[in-house]
Design an enzyme around this catalytic site. Structure first.
Site, PDB file in Angstrom:
ATOM      1  N   LYS A 120       0.811  -1.212   0.000  1.00 14.77           N
ATOM      2  CA  LYS A 120       0.000   0.000   0.000  1.00 14.77           C
ATOM      3  C   LYS A 120       0.849   1.269   0.000  1.00 14.77           C
ATOM      4  O   LYS A 120       0.480   2.278  -0.592  1.00 14.77           O
ATOM      5  CB  LYS A 120      -0.958  -0.005   1.191  1.00 14.77           C
ATOM      6  CG  LYS A 120      -2.082  -1.023   1.078  1.00 14.77           C
ATOM      7  CD  LYS A 120      -3.037  -0.918   2.254  1.00 14.77           C
ATOM      8  CE  LYS A 120      -4.249  -1.815   2.060  1.00 14.77           C
ATOM      9  NZ  LYS A 120      -3.881  -3.224   1.939  1.00 14.77           N
ATOM     10  N   GLU A 162      -2.692   6.975   8.251  1.00 17.66           N
ATOM     11  CA  GLU A 162      -3.390   7.985   7.458  1.00 17.66           C
ATOM     12  C   GLU A 162      -4.377   8.769   8.309  1.00 17.66           C
ATOM     13  O   GLU A 162      -4.842   8.287   9.349  1.00 17.66           O
ATOM     14  CB  GLU A 162      -4.171   7.318   6.313  1.00 17.66           C
ATOM     15  CG  GLU A 162      -3.301   6.700   5.251  1.00 17.66           C
ATOM     16  CD  GLU A 162      -4.128   6.121   4.123  1.00 17.66           C
ATOM     17  OE1 GLU A 162      -3.572   5.960   3.034  1.00 17.66           O
ATOM     18  OE2 GLU A 162      -5.315   5.833   4.323  1.00 17.66           O
ATOM     19  N   HIS A 211     -14.155  -2.598  10.129  1.00 20.80           N
ATOM     20  CA  HIS A 211     -13.561  -2.385   8.813  1.00 20.80           C
ATOM     21  C   HIS A 211     -13.823  -3.541   7.851  1.00 20.80           C
ATOM     22  O   HIS A 211     -13.154  -3.659   6.823  1.00 20.80           O
ATOM     23  CB  HIS A 211     -12.053  -2.125   8.921  1.00 20.80           C
ATOM     24  CG  HIS A 211     -11.706  -0.987   9.821  1.00 20.80           C
ATOM     25  ND1 HIS A 211     -12.014   0.322   9.511  1.00 20.80           N
ATOM     26  CD2 HIS A 211     -11.111  -0.954  11.043  1.00 20.80           C
ATOM     27  CE1 HIS A 211     -11.612   1.111  10.493  1.00 20.80           C
ATOM     28  NE2 HIS A 211     -11.068   0.354  11.439  1.00 20.80           N
ATOM     29  N   ARG A 218      -7.832  -8.260  -7.724  1.00 18.34           N
ATOM     30  CA  ARG A 218      -8.588  -9.513  -7.793  1.00 18.34           C
ATOM     31  C   ARG A 218     -10.067  -9.175  -7.909  1.00 18.34           C
ATOM     32  O   ARG A 218     -10.457  -8.009  -7.868  1.00 18.34           O
ATOM     33  CB  ARG A 218      -8.362 -10.326  -6.524  1.00 18.34           C
ATOM     34  CG  ARG A 218      -8.668  -9.535  -5.245  1.00 18.34           C
ATOM     35  CD  ARG A 218      -8.519 -10.363  -3.993  1.00 18.34           C
ATOM     36  NE  ARG A 218      -8.556  -9.565  -2.774  1.00 18.34           N
ATOM     37  CZ  ARG A 218      -9.635  -9.102  -2.180  1.00 18.34           C
ATOM     38  NH1 ARG A 218     -10.822  -9.320  -2.719  1.00 18.34           N
ATOM     39  NH2 ARG A 218      -9.571  -8.405  -1.067  1.00 18.34           N
TER      40      ARG A 218
END
Length: 658
Positions: free
Chosen positions: A116, A200, A235, A292
């Protein structure tokens, strides 16, 4: 096109790929672990090959064994599904070296988007909007906390190498950062083999909107519009829908362009999803790209009239995309709900066991069920506890919402605890019904999501069902009309009362019943009602105090399940005599709610603790679960050690409540 493919996955995605291949005339090879020897995907495939023990690390994550199975079977290609090896660049490279097609993006694209932190840098160069944060390599806890302090709380810690909510924590204040970081790194290491994280800014009231992209080897890239996946817990997505409510044409075009720019930046081929965090003011930021197919892809299929698995197969075979961007259009609205074996009222703890009864809605033009299990199959602690995906379609969102409410009411599952009742409450909340969506919806709607107390009529219906579903007395074939074969409570001088004790939702009630001719009299807390019951196929029609209800009743030992128009209700029938012979286990401990591995024991024995304070962190089904103190008191001792595997019900601590 291929003649034979191997599916390197399990569950509903393996079953889905098999169905598409069968329609296209492609032979399929399934792989299976010890735990999946009799699984549905194994039964559906043309051929199946054993790949190892139950643990995923010893079976579905062993790329070399799966590759050997493909070579042994003569498969020309491998479909990885999602999860497991679907985003493993090393496995994709090994397939290429073996001359077997990996049905997914190029190795370079997996590598570019698999980390990421590196993906964020690439997207920045491509002009894709990014969330402010730290995406570098320095993983020193003190340094990362400094970065979080500079970004400003709340922040989100995220595993760099994975997704699905694993290795992710929202942190509200600096004092909580180090502990949350440690949990993220443990989870990331366990799930992805890489503890690296990024930090973040947490966007307040965010929506999770993702764009389905598709590329081919001829340079074509399209997007198939958006999905709103904002309704999440821990999440992890719970409900998904397409198109996103309130999406303007301008914003859809901007997000679609950003997503296809991201795909082109990495030379993307195949199915992929570009995920964005969207703010309430119309701003949006790149979050990650999943290289994917996604669990929620059916909603896109229903609103675009496509089969994305077929697209994957055609593109992997070298064919161009079946449609251009101009040929793609939205039609109607689709909603997906994930049916899980989990206890929503106990922090969504996974549930294991055998599906003693499984009845899901029938597939038609408006309802689709993607299931990887059938009645009699087991939900084990080794894999994700998904039972099925329930997807509905209709001309607009209001109509689709009504379809979903009805479809959830048609689900009948017994043998494990499920989230069906929770989902039924969720789709009826004001926030979801009126499309006030953000990732905090479930937390915000907690009052409406709590289970409602059973009304008096519900207890009376359960008592009547328990009596009617009781095992019938043995009948002498030489005397079928013997009065001893009757179970109506007949006695000289009047019918006898039968006493029952039922439990539901942690509450126990005592009721009495007796037969009165063709009816039953039911007493609860001194109040009596009269009911009649008539069998209608698998259902019973009950008329009680002028109210008629149609029920399906399932008796499974001491457990009783009532399924009606408002969903299912489980009851436990207590046997006072048996319980007197087997008193409850010693109080003052904390038992494992599921099989798992102890990953942390955060309290020093002998310490005082407060109600809700974490005492044990248990890893099960790829996620960490904190088990908390039931009250204020003292943690006397641990009965387990870090790293130890424990069975469901195992004693974990010695606890003395105040």
């Amino acid at each position: 096109m291929f003649d034979k493919i191997l599916i390197a996955n399990r569950g509903e995605i393996a079953c889905r790929v098999i169905a598409t291949c069968r329609r296209l005339g492609i032979a399929t090879v399934a792989v299976y672990s010890d735990a999946d020897r009799d699984a549905r995907h194994v039964r559906l495939a043309d051929e199946a090959i054993h790949i190892g023990p139950a643990a995923a690390a010893e079976s579905y994550l062993r790329g070399e064994v799966i590759l050997q199975a493909a070579q042994r079977s003569g498969a020309q290609a491998i479909h990885p599904g999602y999860g497991f090896l679907s985003e493993n660049a090393g496995f994709a490279q090994a397939c290429a070296q073996a001359g077997i097609v990996f049905i997914g993006p190029p190795v370079s694209a997996i590598q570019a988007m698999g980390d990421k932190s590196a993906a964020k840098a690439l997207m920045q160069r491509a002009g894709v909007p990014l969330t402010p944060g730290y995406h570098g390599d320095n993983q020193d806890p003190a340094f990362l906390r400094e970065q979080a302090d500079a970004i400003g709380y709340p922040v989100l810690i995220k595993a760099s190498a994975g997704g699905g909510g694993k290795g992710m924590r929202k942190v509200e204040r600096s004092a909580d950062f180090i502990e949350a970081l440690a949990g993220c790194q443990r989870e990331a290491q366990s799930a992805f083999g890489n503890p690296h994280v990024l930090v973040e800014k947490y966007v307040e009231r965010p929506r999770h909107i993702e764009i389905q992209v598709f590329g081919d080897a001829h340079g074509n890239v399209v997007h198939l519009f958006e999905r709103d996946c904002s309704v999440q817990r821990r999440h992890q997505k719970v409900l998904e829908e397409a198109p996103a409510p309130g999406m303007t044409a301008e914003r859809r075009a901007a997000m679609g362009k950003a997503a296809t720019d991201a795909a082109r930046a990495v030379g993307y081929v195949g199915a992929g999803t570009v995920e964005f965090i969207a703010g309430p003011g119309g701003d949006f930021y790149f979050m990650e790209m999943n290289t994917r197919l996604q669990v929620e892809h059916p909603v896109t299929e229903l609103v675009t009239g496509t089969d994305l698995v077929e697209w994957q197969l055609r593109v992997a075979a070298g064919q161009p995309l079946p449609k251009s961007q101009e040929q793609l259009a939205l039609n109607g609205h689709a909603i997906e709900a994930r049916l899980y074996a989990e206890d929503a009222d106990r922090g969504f703890l996974p549930s294991t066991g055998t599906l003693r009864h499984l009845r899901l809605p029938s597939n038609d033009a408006h309802v689709r069920v993607d299931a990887g299990v059938e009645q009699g199959d087991a939900i084990t602690p080794y894999y994700d506890p998904m039972i099925a995906k329930l997807i509905v379609w209709d001309v607009d969102r209001d109509a689709a919402l009504r379809r979903m409410q009805a479809a959830l009411a048609d689900c009948e599952i017994a043998g494990v605890t499920t989230n069906v009742a929770f989902l039924s409450r969720l789709v009826r909340t004001g926030s979801f019904a009126n499309a006030r969506l953000d990732t905090a919806l479930i937390e915000r709607e907690q009052p409406a999501l709590q289970p409602q107390a059973m009304d008096e009529a519900g207890w009376q219906l359960a008592a009547l069902a328990a009596v009617l579903q009781s095992p019938a007395p043995a009948v002498d074939p030489l005397d079928p009309h013997s009065p001893w074969a009757a179970s109506d409570g007949w006695r000289i001088g009047g019918p006898a009362w039968r006493q029952l004790e039922l439990e539901h939702g942690g509450q126990r009630r005592r009721l009495r019943l007796r037969a009165l001719g063709g009816a039953w009299e039911i007493e609860l807390d001194g109040q009596r009602s009269t009911a009649t019951c008539q069998a209608q196929g698998p259902h019973r029609r009950v008329c009680m105090d002028g109210r008629q209800l149609q029920l399906r009743v399932l008796r499974d030992g001491p457990r009783l399940h009532l399924f009606g128009h408002d969903g299912g209700r489980p009851f436990l029938l207590h046997d006072a005599i048996a319980e007197a012979d087997h008193p409850p286990v010693e109080q003052g401990g904390l038992a494992a709610p599921m099989p798992g591995r102890v990953v942390a024991l955060p309290v020093v024995p002998g310490s005082r603790v407060t109600r809700g304070q974490p005492l044990v962190v248990l890893e099960a089904m790829k996620m960490e679960h904190s088990l908390s103190a039931p009250a204020d008191g003292v943690l006397r001792a641990y009965r387990v050690a870090e790293g130890e595997l424990v069975a469901e019900g195992a004693a974990l601590v010695e606890f003395e409540a105040d």
